[in-house]
Motif scaffolding. Structure first.
Motif, short mmCIF file in Angstrom:
data_model
loop_
_atom_site.label_atom_id
_atom_site.label_comp_id
_atom_site.label_asym_id
_atom_site.label_seq_id
_atom_site.Cartn_x
_atom_site.Cartn_y
_atom_site.Cartn_z
N ASP A 73 0.82 -1.22 0.00
CA ASP A 73 0.00 0.00 0.00
C ASP A 73 0.85 1.27 0.00
O ASP A 73 0.47 2.28 0.57
CB ASP A 73 -0.98 0.02 1.18
CG ASP A 73 -2.09 -1.01 1.03
OD1 ASP A 73 -2.31 -1.45 -0.11
OD2 ASP A 73 -2.72 -1.36 2.01
N THR A 82 0.96 6.94 0.60
CA THR A 82 0.26 5.77 1.13
C THR A 82 -1.13 6.18 1.59
O THR A 82 -1.38 7.33 1.96
CB THR A 82 1.02 5.14 2.31
OG1 THR A 82 0.32 3.95 2.73
CG2 THR A 82 1.13 6.09 3.48
N GLN A 89 -2.52 4.02 3.84
CA GLN A 89 -2.61 3.02 4.90
C GLN A 89 -3.16 3.53 6.23
O GLN A 89 -4.01 2.89 6.83
CB GLN A 89 -1.23 2.40 5.11
CG GLN A 89 -1.17 1.30 6.14
CD GLN A 89 -1.53 -0.05 5.55
OE1 GLN A 89 -2.11 -0.12 4.48
NE2 GLN A 89 -1.22 -1.10 6.25
#
Length: 798
Positions: A20, A63, A65
């Motif tokens: 990710d 990202t 995440q």
């Protein structure tokens, strides 16, 4: 990502897309882990390419995440540099918030910095602070271009940190992150309390098995065909009295029966699969009925009436793409040896000259030797007639499978009988491409240029007529696709290993996410009889045969373990007990059970393919506990393995064993337990110790983890409860040639020698080497000597 790749289990060179971490500038769509002797910390960095002309703002490394709390202020810091000499790039840090349903809120950006390129460039710290909107759904953050790139360069990232608050604190390497569960949201029930002012959502999430349990499987042949995305599949198993054949893909309407201009023949549905040789002449990849064609004067050059399947009635007039296609047909010819030819499939354009069709055509027929041929011709009349690879005399009353096709790009004609891979003809000119086709007839030669006249008739059974555009999947890569189609049709993949069968079911179920499939010890399974089953039931049947295990692991990966996984787990990974000084991990509560519910002393194993019964029983256990039965069906093609399965199950269950119903841990109160419990996986071997007050004996249980349950609350409390099954009661041995080394140097003529410990330190040497055993001293040396043991002195274990 925080350490630039030093932590996380990714190798140097790994693309971080699966972690990710992404890039909208790099052609690989993600940065790669790159070794660096001048990393900001550690030995690796994240590196992404920024091509010349890249606009602004475009994300270089980012990202999605982290989770974000609405209303919370966050600060992100990164160390960045440009390592391409003689280039310059302006960048800035950015934090952006996702809006519900897509789109974004206004981003927060930090100061723009200029990165001057050099292989030894210094690191520049960039920071950005932003507050998450109250109705945001998510966050992404990273570094982006702040001006167009004048030249291609490589940007490296290290020391990445996101934290709550409005200032960047000192960078700290994070600990190891462990997945606990990865699955799919199934339910989102919500309740509103306190006069509708307090909303609570209690989501229900399920793992991959819940999804696969809804995936119904067809027979192996249909599944294998569907894996290549066929244009059409006429199984020809329609019921008696049908006036057309249904396309199993649902892409096309029924293909109707048609009658020759010279009158009807016979084509009927609903015939059972038979063959001249019932043992070898049929196919097992699919059950059901087939279509029987019985047109007059088969295989002769006599004009005669006929009934056939007219594919143009379903909108099919030749291959969808005449420059690249593959077709398939199963047949059983029952007519006499052709005196001219017997046509199975005919396809042509409307050109005619000299009283016969003269333009494009695709013909499949049996010649006067009973051999199948493929005739492909272009509109100019240029073409080729090729014998099918692996061709045999098909006037034998048995079933055969033809796979044939054409690829203008590779200049190949494919013509394979019964899975033959020596089935390609090359250097085929493009003038052979059969364009302009207007007719497509299954079950005979139908002349579209004279209004539907028939000749060279066919007699016999037909099934599974299909067309594909997946040339690479079938004919490419060593022609594995041809082999799989044939094996699916002929034997339902009889003879493949348990791990291959498990992976095949996942493929047919459409599972493309992560898997971990261990090589199985069952190397020859029986037919894949999963038609009509859901995917999880089919997978479980493979596990039962292997006597292994399967589960969805903590990261969401479907995992298959062979029986060897537990046979070879000889020592515990962890010891749970109260003696922490000896390296034991403490628990709070434990419940043990010792009862007859896992007892079995009369075992019956049924071999699925033959329905044969294999029995094992134990008279001592029957006398002690009365008869207790256990039955299991396994799909091994080996009778010996079926008997071994019965014997193993008897040894496993003939005597009771203590199991751990529950053992409870409290990692929030004892943080040293976190890496142990988060690292546990199903099937891990552990040892459980319980020391009751004297004079009771210490309890020691060797077992495997069978269930892991986490209970956590919003007060930072966390508990983990395990269920464990006992290991096998019967120990295992490894059989090999006995070998060791001499303890001391010896001279010639001695009557005794002293040896070092061998690999077996469990059994005394006297039990390993009985008198009369011959051993070789100095094996493979010039002084090699064979001696005979007369006696072994006193020895002890170890």
């Amino acid at each position: 990502m925080a350490t630039g790749g030093d932590l996380g289990g990714y190798a140097v060179g790994a693309n971080l897309f699966t972690a990710d971490v992404f890039s909208l500038t790099d052609p690989a769509f993600a940065p790669t882990i790159t070794a660096s002797g001048t990393a900001w910390q550690g030995a690796t960095v994240l590196q992404a390419s920024v091509p010349s002309g890249t606009g602004s703002p475009v994300l270089i490394c980012y990202t999605l995440q982290p989770a974000a709390l609405p209303g919370q202020t966050y600060t992100m810091q990164m160390r960045v540099r440009n390592v391409t000499a003689s280039t310059s790039l302006q960048v800035q840090p950015v934090v952006t918030w996702w809006a519900p349903g897509g789109g974004t809120f206004s981003p927060a950006t930090g100061s723009t910095v200029t990165l001057t390129g050099s292989p030894t460039a210094a690191w520049t710290q960039i920071t950005v602070t932003g507050t998450c909107p109250t109705n945001a759904a998510g966050i992404y953050l990273g570094v982006q271009t702040a001006a167009s790139a004048a030249a291609t360069c490589s940007v490296q990232v290290d020391g990445w940190q996101l934290e709550k608050g409005s200032t960047a604190s000192a960078w700290v390497a994070p600990g190891v992150w462990y997945p606990m569960f990865q699955g799919y949201m199934e339910r989102l029930p919500s309740t509103w309390n306190f006069n509708g002012t307090y909303g609570v959502v209690n989501p229900t999430a399920v793992d991959a098995f819940a999804l696969l349990s809804q995936r119904q499987l067809s027979d192996p042949l249909t599944q294998e065909i569907n894996s290549h995305s066929p244009r059409f599949l006429y199984r020809l198993d329609d019921p008696q009295g049908s006036i057309g054949a249904s396309d199993a893909t649902g892409n096309n309407p029924q293909a109707k029966l048609a009658v020759s201009k010279y009158g009807p023949g016979s084509l009927v549905f609903g015939t059972q699969i038979t063959a001249a040789n019932p043992a070898t002449g049929t196919y097992t990849g699919s059950s059901g009925s087939v279509v029987t064609v019985d047109n007059p004067s088969p295989g002769t050059n006599i004009i005669a009436g006929a009934t056939y399947l007219k594919l143009p009635s379903a909108g099919i007039t030749g291959p969808a793409d005449p420059t690249q296609w593959i077709r398939m047909l199963a047949f059983r010819y029952t007519g006499p040896t052709p005196t001219s030819a017997a046509y199975l499939w005919s396809c042509m354009d409307g050109q005619r000259a000299g009283g016969t069709p003269s333009g494009s055509n695709i013909y499949v027929y049996l010649d006067t030797s009973g051999l199948p041929h493929l005739w492909i011709q272009g509109p100019s009349g240029a073409g080729a007639i090729n014998t099918f690879g692996g061709a045999t005399n098909c006037v034998d009353g048995n079933w055969h499978l033809l796979i044939f096709g054409y690829n203008q790009t590779t200049q190949q004609i494919l013509a394979s009988q019964d899975g033959a891979l020596a089935a390609f003809y090359g250097s085929i000119p493009s003038t052979y491409t059969p364009t302009g086709l207007i007719s497509d007839s299954l079950g005979g030669f139908v002349d579209a240029t004279n209004g539907g006249g028939t000749i060279l008739n066919y007699k016999g059974d037909l099934s599974f007529a299909a067309e594909f555009s997946d040339w690479n999947g079938i004919a490419g890569g060593g022609s594995v696709g041809i082999t799989n189609l044939y094996n699916a049709w002929k034997s339902s993949f009889t003879g493949e290993s348990s791990d291959a069968r498990y992976a095949r079911i996942l493929k047919y179920a459409g599972w493309t996410a992560a898997t971990s499939v261990q090589a199985g010890l069952t190397t020859s399974m029986g037919p894949a009889a999963f038609g009509g089953q859901d995917a999880v039931s089919a997978l479980q049947a493979v596990v039962d045969t292997e006597n292994g295990s399967h589960y969805v692991d903590r990261s969401g990966s479907i995992t298959f373990k062979a029986r060897s996984n537990r046979y070879n787990a000889l020592t515990p990974a962890y010891v749970f007990g109260e003696n922490t000084g000896a390296g034991e991990y403490p628990y709070e509560d434990i419940a043990l059970d010792y009862d007859p519910t896992r007892l079995a002393n009369q075992i019956t194993v049924t071999q699925q393919s033959t329905s044969g019964k294999f029995v094992a029983q134990d008279a001592v256990s029957i006398a002690q506990y009365f008869p207790r039965t256990l039955t299991r069906t396994v799909n091994s093609s080996s009778a010996a393995e079926c008997q071994d399965a019965a014997s193993y199950l008897l040894s496993r269950y003939k005597q009771p064993a203590v199991r751990v119903s529950s053992i409870k841990f409290h990692p929030s109160a004892n943080p040293s337990l976190w890496p142990v419990l988060l690292g546990l996986e199903l099937g891990t071997r552990v040892r459980v110790m319980r020391r009751p007050p004297a004079p009771a004996a210490t309890i020691q249980i060797e077992c495997f983890v069978e269930a892991i349950q986490w209970d956590m609350n919003d007060q930072a409390e966390a508990f983990c409860t395990l269920q464990c099954s006992p290991v096998d009661l019967t120990p295992y041995a490894i059989f090999s040639a006995w070998h060791t080394t001499l303890k001391t140097t010896i001279g010639s003529g001695v009557s005794s020698i002293t040896v070092s410990n061998s690999a077996d330190n469990t059994n005394p040497l006297a039990t390993q080497l009985p008198a009369g055993t011959q051993i070789v001293l100095g094996q493979n040396t010039a002084n090699q000597e064979t001696v005979t043991i007369s006696a072994v002195g006193a020895t002890s274990t170890g």
